[in-house]
Design an enzyme around this catalytic site. Structure first.
Site, PDB file in Angstrom:
ATOM      1  N   LYS A  96       0.861  -1.290  -0.121  1.00 12.13           N
ATOM      2  CA  LYS A  96       0.099   0.116  -0.030  1.00 12.13           C
ATOM      3  C   LYS A  96       0.953   1.279   0.079  1.00 12.13           C
ATOM      4  CE  LYS A  96      -2.367   1.716   3.760  1.00 12.13           C
ATOM      5  NZ  LYS A  96      -2.435   3.427   3.854  1.00 12.13           N
ATOM      6  N   ASP A 120      -3.761   4.234  -1.954  1.00  9.20           N
ATOM      7  CA  ASP A 120      -4.563   4.905  -0.741  1.00  9.20           C
ATOM      8  C   ASP A 120      -4.392   6.447  -0.704  1.00  9.20           C
ATOM      9  OD1 ASP A 120      -6.453   4.916   1.105  1.00  9.20           O
ATOM     10  OD2 ASP A 120      -4.898   4.419   2.624  1.00  9.20           O
ATOM     11  N   LEU A 121      -5.257   7.003  -1.996  1.00  9.08           N
ATOM     12  CA  LEU A 121      -5.240   8.310  -1.851  1.00  9.08           C
ATOM     13  C   LEU A 121      -6.574   8.918  -1.306  1.00  9.08           C
ATOM     14  CD1 LEU A 121      -3.262   9.129  -5.254  1.00  9.08           C
ATOM     15  CD2 LEU A 121      -2.148   8.978  -2.754  1.00  9.08           C
ATOM     16  N   LYS A 122      -7.585   8.261  -0.945  1.00  6.88           N
ATOM     17  CA  LYS A 122      -8.751   8.806  -0.474  1.00  6.88           C
ATOM     18  C   LYS A 122      -9.342   9.860  -1.136  1.00  6.88           C
ATOM     19  CE  LYS A 122      -7.678   6.869   4.296  1.00  6.88           C
ATOM     20  NZ  LYS A 122      -6.139   6.462   3.980  1.00  6.88           N
ATOM     21  N   ASP A 159     -13.541  14.826  -4.044  1.00  7.94           N
ATOM     22  CA  ASP A 159     -13.689  15.912  -4.784  1.00  7.94           C
ATOM     23  C   ASP A 159     -14.999  16.031  -5.531  1.00  7.94           C
ATOM     24  OD1 ASP A 159     -12.950  18.776  -6.354  1.00  7.94           O
ATOM     25  OD2 ASP A 159     -10.708  17.974  -5.705  1.00  7.94           O
ATOM     26  N   PRO A 167     -17.526  15.186  -8.790  1.00  6.21           N
ATOM     27  CA  PRO A 167     -17.390  13.786  -9.506  1.00  6.21           C
ATOM     28  C   PRO A 167     -16.424  13.763 -10.621  1.00  6.21           C
ATOM     29  CG  PRO A 167     -19.605  14.323  -9.141  1.00  6.21           C
ATOM     30  CD  PRO A 167     -18.772  15.279  -8.552  1.00  6.21           C
ATOM     31  N   THR A 189     -11.079   6.355  11.343  1.00  2.05           N
ATOM     32  CA  THR A 189     -11.058   5.721  12.310  1.00  2.05           C
ATOM     33  C   THR A 189     -10.379   6.735  13.496  1.00  2.05           C
ATOM     34  OG1 THR A 189      -9.171   4.522  11.945  1.00  2.05           O
ATOM     35  CG2 THR A 189     -11.354   3.249  11.977  1.00  2.05           C
ATOM     36  N   ARG A 240      -2.610  -5.935  14.643  1.00  3.56           N
ATOM     37  CA  ARG A 240      -1.303  -6.224  15.367  1.00  3.56           C
ATOM     38  C   ARG A 240      -1.078  -7.644  15.512  1.00  3.56           C
ATOM     39  NH1 ARG A 240      -0.382  -2.031  13.542  1.00  3.56           N
ATOM     40  NH2 ARG A 240       0.377  -0.085  14.365  1.00  3.56           N
ATOM     41  N   ARG A 260       3.705  -0.912  10.298  1.00  4.88           N
ATOM     42  CA  ARG A 260       4.792  -0.959  11.340  1.00  4.88           C
ATOM     43  C   ARG A 260       5.247  -2.287  11.765  1.00  4.88           C
ATOM     44  NH1 ARG A 260       2.438   4.362  14.172  1.00  4.88           N
ATOM     45  NH2 ARG A 260       0.510   3.058  13.471  1.00  4.88           N
TER      46      ARG A 260
HETATM   47  O1  C5P Z   1       1.365   0.866  11.031  1.00 11.41           O
HETATM   48  P1  C5P Z   1       0.380   0.339  10.722  1.00 11.41           P
HETATM   49  O2  C5P Z   1      -0.151  -0.894  10.648  1.00 11.41           O
HETATM   50  O3  C5P Z   1      -0.633   1.113  12.047  1.00 11.41           O
HETATM   51  O4  C5P Z   1      -0.268   1.058   9.627  1.00 11.41           O
HETATM   52  C1  C5P Z   1      -1.652   0.861   9.097  1.00 11.41           C
HETATM   53  C2  C5P Z   1      -1.876   1.630   7.869  1.00 11.41           C
HETATM   54  O5  C5P Z   1      -3.414   1.672   7.396  1.00 11.41           O
HETATM   55  C3  C5P Z   1      -1.382   3.043   7.668  1.00 11.41           C
HETATM   56  O6  C5P Z   1      -1.004   3.225   6.313  1.00 11.41           O
HETATM   57  C4  C5P Z   1      -2.798   3.770   7.991  1.00 11.41           C
HETATM   58  O7  C5P Z   1      -2.440   5.209   7.474  1.00 11.41           O
HETATM   59  C5  C5P Z   1      -3.644   3.121   7.304  1.00 11.41           C
HETATM   60  N1  C5P Z   1      -5.108   3.138   7.874  1.00 11.41           N
HETATM   61  C6  C5P Z   1      -5.304   3.326   9.273  1.00 11.41           C
HETATM   62  N2  C5P Z   1      -6.455   3.367   9.636  1.00 11.41           N
HETATM   63  C7  C5P Z   1      -7.549   3.692   8.980  1.00 11.41           C
HETATM   64  C8  C5P Z   1      -7.206   3.879   7.591  1.00 11.41           C
HETATM   65  C9  C5P Z   1      -6.019   3.724   7.034  1.00 11.41           C
HETATM   66  O8  C5P Z   1      -4.429   2.771  10.168  1.00 11.41           O
HETATM   67  N3  C5P Z   1      -8.892   3.905   9.138  1.00 11.41           N
END
Ligand code: C5P
Length: 236
Positions: A34, A61-63, A66, A68, A125, A186, A216
């Site tokens: 990603k 993942d540029l979300k 804007d 249409p 989130t 995690r 991470r």
């Molecule tokens: O490092 P980590 O596992 O927390 O990364 C999660 C990835 O998912 C990051 O790229 C973060 O920007 C993305 N993300 C998130 N929560 C969301 C949407 C995207 O953590 N609701």
């Protein structure tokens, strides 16, 4: 991308060479990588193309959010960079979401490849009920997530990004074919970092996630390839 490896490794870096090295080390252990706003802002589509040459499926993942016409143009512009999945904000509304899907079909026609999946972001989130109220939305946060997922589904989006704790609700509400892309994952005993509500990969999959976005715990480990492999083993 094949369904048998649901792990998407989030490469949250602005550095092309670091992203390349990480991709090389996890390429056999994850299903996709990603790239997000920071990578794109620093390196543009040329940077994404450099990563595409590593032959890994790319989730861009540029979300987009804007009017249409602009969102559709941006999605058409991804034809040259070969992404298998991208994101739009569902709060952009029906016309924007439909324009996004139409544009993804044009990308498929142009490239002769499968249509990129268009995935909706519902409520970030990072936002809680108070944040939602401040933006003028007084409904319950989960009701709002469900409403936006409904909108996404009715506009033929392929799925939504959701937190691990929304998987069961959305899987039940939207059915089996609606894709759920889940960050906040995690492995057991891994640090939560700044994620507030986390879940293990195996549990998120058992609740019905289609793809697990993991950053991470893999990218900051001493051996990203081995770490990703160990995560895969917990899914077997
Ligand atoms: O490092 P980590 O596992 O927390 O990364 C999660 C990835 O998912 C990051 O790229 C973060 O920007 C993305 N993300 C998130 N929560 C969301 C949407 C995207 O953590 N609701």
């Amino acid at each position: 991308m094949t369904k048998h490896n649901p792990i998407i490794c989030a490469l949250d870096t602005t550095d092309v060479e670091e992203a390349r090295a990480l991709t090389a080390s996890v390429r056999n252990q994850v299903g996709a990588i990603k790239l997000g706003l920071e990578f794109f802002t620093a390196n543009g589509s040329a940077g994404v193309r450099k990563l595409a040459s590593e032959n890994m499926p790319i989730f861009l993942d540029l979300k987009f959010h804007d009017i249409p016409n602009t969102v559709a143009s941006a999605i058409r512009a991804t034809a040259g960079i070969n992404t298998f999945m991208m994101t739009v904000h569902t709060s952009g509304g029906r016309a924007m979401l439909q324009a996004a899907i139409d544009a993804s079909m044009e990308v498929a026609e142009q490239t002769g490849k499968e249509r990129p999946l268009i995935i909706g972001v519902t409520v970030l989130t990072s936002m809680d009920q108070t944040d939602l109220h401040i933006t003028g939305i007084n409904s319950d946060l989960h009701d709002h997530v469900r409403r936006l997922a409904d909108l996404a589904q009715s506009c033929r989006l392929d799925g939504v990004v959701c937190s691990p704790y929304e998987i069961s609700l959305l899987r039940q509400h939207c059915g089996e074919d609606f894709k759920l892309i889940v960050p906040g994952i995690r492995p057991p005993e891994s640090a939560a970092d700044d994620q507030k509500r986390v879940m293990t990969p195996a549990e998120a999959l058992s609740r019905g996630a289609d793809y697990l976005v993991i950053g991470r715990p893999i990218t900051l480990s001493d051996n990203p390839g081995k770490t990703a492999e160990a995560i895969c083993a917990t899914l077997a």
